[in-house]
Design a protein around this motif. Sequence first.
Motif, PDB file in Angstrom:
ATOM      1  N   SER A 273       0.974  -1.210   0.074  1.00 16.88           N
ATOM      2  CA  SER A 273      -0.094  -0.103   0.034  1.00 16.88           C
ATOM      3  C   SER A 273       0.870   1.185  -0.080  1.00 16.88           C
ATOM      4  CB  SER A 273      -0.893   0.156   0.969  1.00 16.88           C
ATOM      5  OG  SER A 273      -1.768   1.279   1.301  1.00 16.88           O
ATOM      6  N   GLN A 275       1.276   5.309   0.293  1.00 18.90           N
ATOM      7  CA  GLN A 275       0.469   6.241   0.936  1.00 18.90           C
ATOM      8  C   GLN A 275       1.220   7.866   0.290  1.00 18.90           C
ATOM      9  OE1 GLN A 275      -1.333   8.921   1.946  1.00 18.90           O
ATOM     10  NE2 GLN A 275      -1.957   7.618   3.938  1.00 18.90           N
ATOM     11  N   ASP A 282      -1.750  11.725   7.726  1.00 22.54           N
ATOM     12  CA  ASP A 282      -1.794  10.565   7.199  1.00 22.54           C
ATOM     13  C   ASP A 282      -0.513   9.754   7.288  1.00 22.54           C
ATOM     14  OD1 ASP A 282      -4.373  11.085   6.254  1.00 22.54           O
ATOM     15  OD2 ASP A 282      -3.637  12.568   4.761  1.00 22.54           O
ATOM     16  N   LEU A 284       2.176   6.869   7.881  1.00 26.81           N
ATOM     17  CA  LEU A 284       1.929   5.528   8.463  1.00 26.81           C
ATOM     18  C   LEU A 284       2.947   5.297   9.635  1.00 26.81           C
ATOM     19  CD1 LEU A 284       2.841   3.987   4.972  1.00 26.81           C
ATOM     20  CD2 LEU A 284       0.704   4.193   5.702  1.00 26.81           C
ATOM     21  N   THR A 288      -0.800   1.845  14.012  1.00 24.19           N
ATOM     22  CA  THR A 288      -2.002   2.140  13.494  1.00 24.19           C
ATOM     23  C   THR A 288      -2.183   1.520  11.882  1.00 24.19           C
ATOM     24  OG1 THR A 288      -1.469   4.343  12.697  1.00 24.19           O
ATOM     25  CG2 THR A 288      -2.586   4.042  14.850  1.00 24.19           C
ATOM     26  N   ASP A 289      -0.953   1.338  11.334  1.00 22.59           N
ATOM     27  CA  ASP A 289      -1.242   1.173   9.854  1.00 22.59           C
ATOM     28  C   ASP A 289      -0.737  -0.346   9.619  1.00 22.59           C
ATOM     29  OD1 ASP A 289      -2.171   3.579   8.707  1.00 22.59           O
ATOM     30  OD2 ASP A 289      -0.435   4.188   9.824  1.00 22.59           O
ATOM     31  N   ASN A 293      -2.047  -5.821   9.844  1.00 17.35           N
ATOM     32  CA  ASN A 293      -2.079  -5.641   8.417  1.00 17.35           C
ATOM     33  C   ASN A 293      -1.293  -6.633   7.599  1.00 17.35           C
ATOM     34  OD1 ASN A 293      -2.610  -4.697   5.895  1.00 17.35           O
ATOM     35  ND2 ASN A 293      -2.406  -2.521   6.467  1.00 17.35           N
ATOM     36  N   GLY A 297       3.554  -1.163   3.871  1.00 11.57           N
ATOM     37  CA  GLY A 297       3.219   0.141   3.801  1.00 11.57           C
ATOM     38  C   GLY A 297       4.224   1.010   3.377  1.00 11.57           C
TER      39      GLY A 297
END
Length: 341
Positions: A273, A275, A282, A284, A288-289, A293, A297
């Motif tokens: 993913s 970003q 926002d 990463l 939280t990300d 998962n 990221g």
Amino acid sequence: MSKRFEIAIIGADSPVAEALMELMTERGFPVAETSALVLDPDSEADVSFAGRPILLDDARSFDFSQVQLAFLADADPELTVQAERAADAGVIVVDASGQQWRDSAIPVVVPEVNAAALARYSERGIVAAPDRVNVALAPVLSALHQLFGLESVSLTALLAASDGGRAALEDLARETTALLNARFYERRHFPKQIAFNVLGQDADAGLDGSTERERRIGDELPVLLGLPKLRVQASLVPVPVFYGHALSVHLRFAGAVSLEQAIDALAAVPGLSLQGSRLADDGLTPVTDASMNPQLGVGRLRAARDDPHALALWLTADNIRRCSALNAIASAEILVRDYLD
């Protein structure tokens, strides 16, 4: 996958084992029966698969003729011996522990990068994974190398406590509680306070100033990527986070970098993913990300200010679910599909 397999989880009471069994259920891995192997079968560890509790068996006395596949979920030396015993009995062992094997007959695999190495599984009966940091890095670097020709990597990896297993997780949790209540806690894993703190190195350093794991990352990454001349400098920093690694990475290439091409290449990497936001809200984070998962990221992708051949980026990944369990499951799925079914 028409065939179903009898499977053993070696180190079934570890965080990696829990993630392995969750992913096998989610991905429909062809399991017939599962054996949960531990060093202390009389412990109160709660192990379940597909919502059903599993009885614990002693890994040291288990009859491996009952299974065809095994996952090693803990790097404990005694469990590693049992994994080798399983391989000697004809079981195919996929290592999810991320430990370093010093047997050249054992392929080290990140399926997105060097799946062809799985063809060597039968040489020793064991398939290994690289260091978890390299599991996260390799797909990203491979994609960018195809565009610009990777020459060097410099990284600082912020390591979650779960990388050290249950003892490290307990250190972080119990020391945090103790400090908040003005009590003393005797650590079992970390050499210095980890709660509300950052440790400047992950272990004792050698004469070259690098720790053993930092050297391993630097030696392993060029092999994974098929780039024997790649220069790698790694710094490992334990931080007070339970799950999720975060890496600050600086890359230098042979060719001039196009940020637009780099963005397009990373956006096309499966399981990644990207970003693109520049807003702090926002950004990463491992908590939280990354935690829980299955995707890598990448954020803060940017060209170097003074070098047209360089890029910097921020990378997050769940060290247990993504870099350990999913890497092993993906390797096993290829073995089943291409070699065993």
